[in-house]
Design a protein around this motif. Structure first.
Motif, PDB file in Angstrom:
ATOM      1  N   THR A 123      10.003  -1.731  26.307  1.00  0.00           N
ATOM      2  CA  THR A 123      11.085  -1.145  25.524  1.00  0.00           C
ATOM      3  C   THR A 123      11.200  -1.810  24.160  1.00  0.00           C
ATOM      4  N   GLN A 124      11.018  -3.132  24.135  1.00  0.00           N
ATOM      5  CA  GLN A 124      11.127  -3.874  22.880  1.00  0.00           C
ATOM      6  C   GLN A 124       9.880  -3.762  22.008  1.00  0.00           C
ATOM      7  N   GLY A 125       8.756  -3.375  22.622  1.00  0.00           N
ATOM      8  CA  GLY A 125       7.490  -3.358  21.895  1.00  0.00           C
ATOM      9  C   GLY A 125       6.973  -4.746  21.609  1.00  0.00           C
ATOM     10  N   PHE A 126       7.420  -5.705  22.406  1.00  0.00           N
ATOM     11  CA  PHE A 126       7.019  -7.100  22.196  1.00  0.00           C
ATOM     12  C   PHE A 126       7.103  -7.853  23.520  1.00  0.00           C
ATOM     13  N   GLY A 127       6.101  -8.677  23.790  1.00  0.00           N
ATOM     14  CA  GLY A 127       6.148  -9.541  24.954  1.00  0.00           C
ATOM     15  C   GLY A 127       5.061 -10.589  24.887  1.00  0.00           C
ATOM     16  N   ARG A 128       5.342 -11.723  25.484  1.00  0.00           N
ATOM     17  CA  ARG A 128       4.360 -12.798  25.558  1.00  0.00           C
ATOM     18  C   ARG A 128       4.307 -13.292  27.002  1.00  0.00           C
ATOM     19  N   VAL A 129       3.109 -13.263  27.581  1.00  0.00           N
ATOM     20  CA  VAL A 129       2.870 -13.809  28.913  1.00  0.00           C
ATOM     21  C   VAL A 129       1.888 -14.953  28.751  1.00  0.00           C
ATOM     22  N   ILE A 130       2.267 -16.122  29.238  1.00  0.00           N
ATOM     23  CA  ILE A 130       1.418 -17.312  29.122  1.00  0.00           C
ATOM     24  C   ILE A 130       1.254 -17.901  30.522  1.00  0.00           C
ATOM     25  N   ASN A 131       0.050 -17.848  31.025  1.00  0.00           N
ATOM     26  CA  ASN A 131      -0.252 -18.358  32.358  1.00  0.00           C
ATOM     27  C   ASN A 131      -0.838 -19.764  32.261  1.00  0.00           C
ATOM     28  N   ILE A 132      -0.499 -20.585  33.233  1.00  0.00           N
ATOM     29  CA  ILE A 132      -0.961 -21.977  33.228  1.00  0.00           C
ATOM     30  C   ILE A 132      -2.149 -22.124  34.172  1.00  0.00           C
TER      31      ILE A 132
ATOM     32  N   MET B 148       7.581 -11.887  16.481  1.00  0.00           N
ATOM     33  CA  MET B 148       8.912 -12.449  16.726  1.00  0.00           C
ATOM     34  C   MET B 148       8.834 -13.976  16.683  1.00  0.00           C
ATOM     35  N   GLN B 149       9.702 -14.573  15.912  1.00  0.00           N
ATOM     36  CA  GLN B 149       9.748 -16.029  15.845  1.00  0.00           C
ATOM     37  C   GLN B 149      10.185 -16.621  17.192  1.00  0.00           C
ATOM     38  N   ILE B 150       9.716 -17.830  17.489  1.00  0.00           N
ATOM     39  CA  ILE B 150      10.089 -18.478  18.750  1.00  0.00           C
ATOM     40  C   ILE B 150      11.608 -18.619  18.862  1.00  0.00           C
ATOM     41  N   SER B 151      12.264 -18.877  17.766  1.00  0.00           N
ATOM     42  CA  SER B 151      13.720 -19.064  17.791  1.00  0.00           C
ATOM     43  C   SER B 151      14.468 -17.793  18.177  1.00  0.00           C
ATOM     44  N   ASP B 152      13.802 -16.642  18.113  1.00  0.00           N
ATOM     45  CA  ASP B 152      14.424 -15.374  18.492  1.00  0.00           C
ATOM     46  C   ASP B 152      14.072 -14.953  19.914  1.00  0.00           C
ATOM     47  N   GLN B 153      13.263 -15.727  20.582  1.00  0.00           N
ATOM     48  CA  GLN B 153      12.772 -15.342  21.907  1.00  0.00           C
ATOM     49  C   GLN B 153      13.670 -15.863  23.028  1.00  0.00           C
ATOM     50  N   ILE B 154      13.609 -15.137  24.145  1.00  0.00           N
ATOM     51  CA  ILE B 154      14.244 -15.574  25.383  1.00  0.00           C
ATOM     52  C   ILE B 154      13.107 -15.839  26.359  1.00  0.00           C
TER      53      ILE B 154
ATOM     54  N   VAL C 102       2.287  -6.410  24.214  1.00  0.00           N
ATOM     55  CA  VAL C 102       2.397  -7.613  25.045  1.00  0.00           C
ATOM     56  C   VAL C 102       1.054  -8.330  25.063  1.00  0.00           C
ATOM     57  N   THR C 103       1.046  -9.602  24.715  1.00  0.00           N
ATOM     58  CA  THR C 103      -0.170 -10.406  24.830  1.00  0.00           C
ATOM     59  C   THR C 103      -0.101 -11.232  26.112  1.00  0.00           C
ATOM     60  N   VAL C 104      -1.279 -11.481  26.684  1.00  0.00           N
ATOM     61  CA  VAL C 104      -1.384 -12.256  27.921  1.00  0.00           C
ATOM     62  C   VAL C 104      -2.475 -13.290  27.718  1.00  0.00           C
TER      63      VAL C 104
ATOM     64  N   ALA D 117       3.093 -18.284  22.064  1.00  0.00           N
ATOM     65  CA  ALA D 117       4.369 -17.586  21.896  1.00  0.00           C
ATOM     66  C   ALA D 117       4.689 -17.330  20.436  1.00  0.00           C
ATOM     67  N   SER D 118       3.984 -17.993  19.552  1.00  0.00           N
ATOM     68  CA  SER D 118       4.316 -17.958  18.131  1.00  0.00           C
ATOM     69  C   SER D 118       3.661 -16.772  17.420  1.00  0.00           C
ATOM     70  N   PRO D 119       4.150 -16.419  16.234  1.00  0.00           N
ATOM     71  CA  PRO D 119       3.507 -15.362  15.440  1.00  0.00           C
ATOM     72  C   PRO D 119       2.072 -15.688  15.053  1.00  0.00           C
ATOM     73  N   TRP D 120       1.700 -16.958  15.063  1.00  0.00           N
ATOM     74  CA  TRP D 120       0.343 -17.347  14.688  1.00  0.00           C
ATOM     75  C   TRP D 120      -0.700 -16.780  15.653  1.00  0.00           C
ATOM     76  N   SER D 121      -0.288 -16.434  16.872  1.00  0.00           N
ATOM     77  CA  SER D 121      -1.249 -15.929  17.865  1.00  0.00           C
ATOM     78  C   SER D 121      -1.130 -14.426  18.078  1.00  0.00           C
ATOM     79  N   ARG D 122      -0.523 -13.719  17.151  1.00  0.00           N
ATOM     80  CA  ARG D 122      -0.201 -12.310  17.374  1.00  0.00           C
ATOM     81  C   ARG D 122      -1.433 -11.433  17.606  1.00  0.00           C
ATOM     82  N   ALA D 123      -2.608 -11.858  17.166  1.00  0.00           N
ATOM     83  CA  ALA D 123      -3.831 -11.078  17.376  1.00  0.00           C
ATOM     84  C   ALA D 123      -4.701 -11.652  18.486  1.00  0.00           C
ATOM     85  N   VAL D 124      -4.135 -12.539  19.289  1.00  0.00           N
ATOM     86  CA  VAL D 124      -4.906 -13.208  20.343  1.00  0.00           C
ATOM     87  C   VAL D 124      -4.385 -12.760  21.701  1.00  0.00           C
ATOM     88  N   THR D 125      -5.266 -12.257  22.549  1.00  0.00           N
ATOM     89  CA  THR D 125      -4.871 -11.918  23.917  1.00  0.00           C
ATOM     90  C   THR D 125      -6.084 -11.981  24.831  1.00  0.00           C
ATOM     91  N   GLY D 126      -5.821 -12.193  26.117  1.00  0.00           N
ATOM     92  CA  GLY D 126      -6.891 -12.290  27.099  1.00  0.00           C
ATOM     93  C   GLY D 126      -7.709 -13.557  26.995  1.00  0.00           C
TER      94      GLY D 126
END
Length: 252
Positions: A134-143, A1-7, A181-183, A231-240
């Motif tokens: 439900t959406q099959g998509f999520g991004r969690v970014i912890n600081i 999902m593009q950033i411009s489509d995200q909430i 969902v990536t974290v 949050a971008s599609p460039w990181s779609r295979a990156v998690t943890g």
């Protein structure tokens, strides 16, 4: 999902890194929720500055019911659920001279940091996950913080809480990955300048700058740019993962 489509929900989004993150997402066309607990004026001013794709909502992230109410209000306002959360809420002042020493620090100081950093992040992640599933998509970014790897100033309570958040990032990635969902975590050093780092003497900033390959102290705006990556599609295979953004001071 593009950033411009995200909430995007940014906790502690009214000031410092949070405000820089809100601006970064808004500049990319995302719809953004500025979460605030006690910074009403700053949150409302930032929302007014950025326009109708941004809304400021009050919630104490340590209160699960408050978080759920905020997400429900955001869903109603934007007509769709939150896709992306940035767990940034913080209540701390970086002043090495005034910090509690190991000989005297009390458990209440640790508990206070764990309450905001861990309990707050857990509440937000758990409240946002059903819609992400439900959406099959999520991004969690912890600081996080580079003090976990390089505790040059021993802020015992803060660093311990952020180390626990790094562990939560990695374990949550395993549970939530099958849901789409990536974290991930973005960890900074001392930033020049936020409310939290305002008590830091200029000499300390200059010393840190001289130790980095870039010979500079990272700004909140530079730090926010790295958050966008996760949050971008460039990181779609990156998690943890944990990305340290501090001008190259910590290379681990």
């Amino acid at each position: 999902m593009q950033i411009s489509d995200q909430i995007v929900l940014v906790t502690g989004g009214a000031r410092g890194v949070g405000a820089a993150t809100v601006r970064a997402f808004a500049n990319e066309g995302a719809r953004v929720i500025i979460n605030w607990r006690a910074s009403a004026d700053a949150a409302q001013a930032l929302a007014a500055e950025l326009g109708d794709r941004v809304i400021a909502l009050q919630a104490d992230v340590t209160d699960r019911a408050s978080v759920e109410a905020m997400l429900a209000t955001a869903h109603s306002h934007f007509g769709a659920p939150v896709t992306t959360v940035v767990n940034n809420a913080l209540d701390y002042s970086f002043n090495g001279d005034a910090r509690s020493q190991m000989e005297t620090i009390g458990w209440d100081e640790f508990a206070s940091q764990f309450e905001t950093v861990i309990h707050g992040a857990l509440n937000v992640i758990q409240a946002a996950t059903p819609a992400m599933k439900t959406q099959g998509f999520g991004r969690v970014i912890n600081i996080g913080t580079n003090l976990v790897q390089n505790p040059v100033v021993p802020y015992h309570d803060y660093t311990a809480a952020k180390a626990a958040l790094m562990s939560l990032t990695r374990t949550a990635a395993g549970d939530l990955g099958p849901l789409g969902v990536t974290v991930n975590m973005v960890s900074g050093g001392l930033l020049r300048t936020t409310d939290a780092s305002a008590a830091t003497p200029d000499a300390v900033f200059d010393l840190i700058a001289g130790m980095t390959p870039l010979r500079s102290v990272t700004t909140p705006q530079e730090f926010a740019d790295a958050i966008l990556f996760f949050a971008s599609p460039w990181s779609r295979a990156v998690t943890g993962q944990n990305l340290v953004v501090d001008g190259g001071l910590v290379r681990d």
